[in-house]
Design an enzyme around this catalytic site. Sequence first.
Site, PDB file in Angstrom:
ATOM      1  N   PRO A  55       0.802  -1.222   0.000  1.00  0.00           N
ATOM      2  CA  PRO A  55       0.000   0.000   0.000  1.00  0.00           C
ATOM      3  C   PRO A  55       0.838   1.275   0.000  1.00  0.00           C
ATOM      4  O   PRO A  55       0.328   2.351  -0.306  1.00  0.00           O
ATOM      5  CB  PRO A  55      -0.841  -0.110   1.282  1.00  0.00           C
ATOM      6  CG  PRO A  55      -0.159  -1.127   2.124  1.00  0.00           C
ATOM      7  CD  PRO A  55       0.540  -2.051   1.189  1.00  0.00           C
TER       8      PRO A  55
ATOM      9  N   ASP B 132      -8.266   0.751 -25.468  1.00  0.00           N
ATOM     10  CA  ASP B 132      -8.847   0.708 -24.132  1.00  0.00           C
ATOM     11  C   ASP B 132      -8.732   2.052 -23.429  1.00  0.00           C
ATOM     12  O   ASP B 132      -7.893   2.894 -23.770  1.00  0.00           O
ATOM     13  CB  ASP B 132      -8.131  -0.337 -23.262  1.00  0.00           C
ATOM     14  CG  ASP B 132      -8.475  -1.744 -23.685  1.00  0.00           C
ATOM     15  OD1 ASP B 132      -9.551  -1.939 -24.269  1.00  0.00           O
ATOM     16  OD2 ASP B 132      -7.664  -2.646 -23.423  1.00  0.00           O
TER      17      ASP B 132
END
Length: 247
Positions: free
Chosen positions: A89, A169
């Site tokens: 994280p 995309d």
Amino acid sequence: MKIDVLTLFPDMFQGVFKESILGKANEKGLVALNTINFRDYANNKHKTVDDYPYGGGAGMVLKPEPIFSAVENLLEKGDSEYKVVLMCPQGEKFNQKKAEELSRSEHLIFICGHYEGYDERIRKHLVTDEISIGDYILTGGEIPAMAVIDSVVRLLPGVLGNETSAGNDSFSSGLLEYPQYTRPASFRGLDVPDVLMSGHHKNIEKWREKEALRRTLERRPELLEELTLSKEQENYINEIKLKPKKT
């Protein structure tokens, strides 16, 4: 490409690595996907991979020995283009640009942690990249690693059936993708835009570009700040701001 995942829960990857696009890419030999339980590299009879942190504190910390040994074993053949990726994280927030960077490597090794964290020596002296998939906490690094691997593998040559798919995309151009439609042309009174059925490819491309700019402006305007827009694109943006699309 070769991808190795160091994890205490290798069974979590079995379905992901055997199904859909990843499974087909593995079968075709376009990527070699492998999981390693780094508990197998523990240097004690109880196969312990974590311990209490020096200085005290809550939770347990992953020990350096098993992870160092596992990575060194995977690299003993002398890979030249490799990255050791720590799912963390505290790491760099993952995006399409990072996926493209990783896709150019020959060998990726992902380290999936559990417990309270990693011994800092792993972070400082073993890994090449630290990656986070967002500002939230999960129970471990396995699910983030799956997301990153999926994003990277689909960029490899031959993985997608249509080689232009990945380039169109969202985020590949820096913009969100334009709206897509398929049959029927009219559904419950909702019609496909006429331009898409006109057969006029130049007009279709202009419509798609404008709609991609519109969608990005409406949903992720901060992305536009990172792009160098052409004069025509700037005009599109100004036009969209002056005449919002009717709903």
